[in-house]
Motif scaffolding. Structure first.
Motif, PDB file in Angstrom:
ATOM      1  N   ARG A 163       0.811  -1.219   0.000  1.00 37.38           N
ATOM      2  CA  ARG A 163       0.000   0.000   0.000  1.00 37.38           C
ATOM      3  C   ARG A 163       0.845   1.269   0.000  1.00 37.38           C
ATOM      4  O   ARG A 163       0.307   2.369  -0.085  1.00 37.38           O
ATOM      5  N   VAL A 164       2.150   1.139   0.145  1.00 38.73           N
ATOM      6  CA  VAL A 164       3.024   2.315   0.195  1.00 38.73           C
ATOM      7  C   VAL A 164       3.902   2.332  -1.047  1.00 38.73           C
ATOM      8  O   VAL A 164       4.038   1.319  -1.740  1.00 38.73           O
ATOM      9  N   PRO A 165       4.495   3.481  -1.371  1.00 39.40           N
ATOM     10  CA  PRO A 165       5.284   3.587  -2.605  1.00 39.40           C
ATOM     11  C   PRO A 165       6.385   2.534  -2.680  1.00 39.40           C
ATOM     12  O   PRO A 165       7.040   2.215  -1.693  1.00 39.40           O
ATOM     13  N   GLN A 166       6.564   2.020  -3.882  1.00 38.50           N
ATOM     14  CA  GLN A 166       7.577   0.992  -4.104  1.00 38.50           C
ATOM     15  C   GLN A 166       8.928   1.589  -4.505  1.00 38.50           C
ATOM     16  O   GLN A 166       9.963   0.995  -4.262  1.00 38.50           O
ATOM     17  N   ALA A 167       8.903   2.754  -5.135  1.00 35.93           N
ATOM     18  CA  ALA A 167      10.149   3.434  -5.528  1.00 35.93           C
ATOM     19  C   ALA A 167       9.817   4.880  -5.835  1.00 35.93           C
ATOM     20  O   ALA A 167       8.693   5.217  -6.218  1.00 35.93           O
ATOM     21  N   CYS A 168      10.798   5.761  -5.655  1.00 36.63           N
ATOM     22  CA  CYS A 168      10.577   7.189  -5.911  1.00 36.63           C
ATOM     23  C   CYS A 168      10.360   7.460  -7.392  1.00 36.63           C
ATOM     24  O   CYS A 168       9.616   8.354  -7.766  1.00 36.63           O
TER      25      CYS A 168
END
Length: 272
Positions: free
Chosen positions: A241-246
């Protein structure tokens, strides 16, 4: 771009997103440890009125399972409003997914010393439905009639598992959760940290909460900042549910996973 030396001088911002009333003690501890805490609930908890005649009564079941502290608190309020101060039936098992909710039950006026409250131990690898299921499997006789107290949304894994093993499960919604409305001052703080290049560390405790946070930040034009932030999660399933990469090929944001109690969360922040 923030250099390593500049980053060392930036404040450590901890954004605590549990519902109202659940963040203050942790915020105080983090403040004492040098963090800048921000209380920003992801979701609002709204109690639901009980149906005519009141909620399902515990005496009609072999076991009542509370999926959260809010489920326990709001169900007991519904029951008290319907029947007044009535003691919990001693023959009915109460169960929770964690020790904190179990302790809250034991402190309730309706619970006697002889009431069985089942829950995963403090040192269990997780405090969730799967951990409670492991506890229930150790019962000499599995309950046949189960009341599952929950919100209007959420995982139904435990109810499905109980039914698959022959239990008749009644699901009762004691509350609903909806995205919280953030005030202008709260949004101003988020924009200030984003503009200063401060990668805040967010506490995420539910998938629904993570989705609400992401939607709120998208609406505020802060999606790029969210992708550069750090995260403390209280369950491994929340990682998706959170970002995997910038960005394409970029490094993944820092993620720490811990148990959903204040001590474990505090230690995860300190180690971040």
């Amino acid at each position: 771009m923030v250099t390593a030396s500049a980053a060392a001088e930036l404040p450590r911002v901890a954004i605590l997103t549990r519902p109202d009333g659940r963040n203050e003690a942790l915020a105080g501890r983090l403040l004492g440890a040098g963090w800048t805490p921000c209380i920003l609930p992801a979701l609002e908890i709204q109690a639901l009125p009980a149906m005519d005649g009141g909620p399902p009564r515990p005496s009609d079941y072999d076991m009542v399972v509370f999926v959260s502290g809010n489920a326990a608190r709001l169900y007991l309020e519904q029951w008290a409003q319907a029947d007044g101060p009535v003691p919990w039936p001693a023959e009915v098992i109460a169960a929770t997914v964690g020790p904190a909710s179990a302790q809250a039950l034991r402190q309730s006026a309706c619970f006697g010393a002889n009431t069985t409250v089942l829950h995963p131990p403090e040192n269990a690898p997780s405090h969730d439905s799967e951990a409670l299921w492991q506890v229930l499997q150790g019962l000499p006789q599995r309950p046949r009639r189960v009341l599952l107290v929950r919100g209007t949304q959420g995982r139904d894994w435990l109810g499905d598992r109980l039914e698959a093993h022959g239990a008749a499960v009644t699901r009762h919604a004691a509350y609903l959760r909806r995205p919280a409305n953030w005030g202008a001052d709260q949004l101003a703080s988020l924009r200030r940290w984003a503009g200063a290049g401060i990668p805040a560390t967010w506490l995420i405790t539910s998938g629904e909460g993570a989705d609400a946070l992401r939607a709120g930040l998208d609406a505020a034009g802060l999606a790029d900042w969210w992708a550069r932030c750090r995260f403390v999660l209280t369950h491994p399933s929340l990682e998706r549910r959170v970002p995997q990469a910038c960005h394409e090929g970029g490094a993944r944001p820092m993620v720490k996973i811990c148990l959903p109690n204040d001590e474990s969360i505090f230690q995860a922040f300190v180690a971040a």
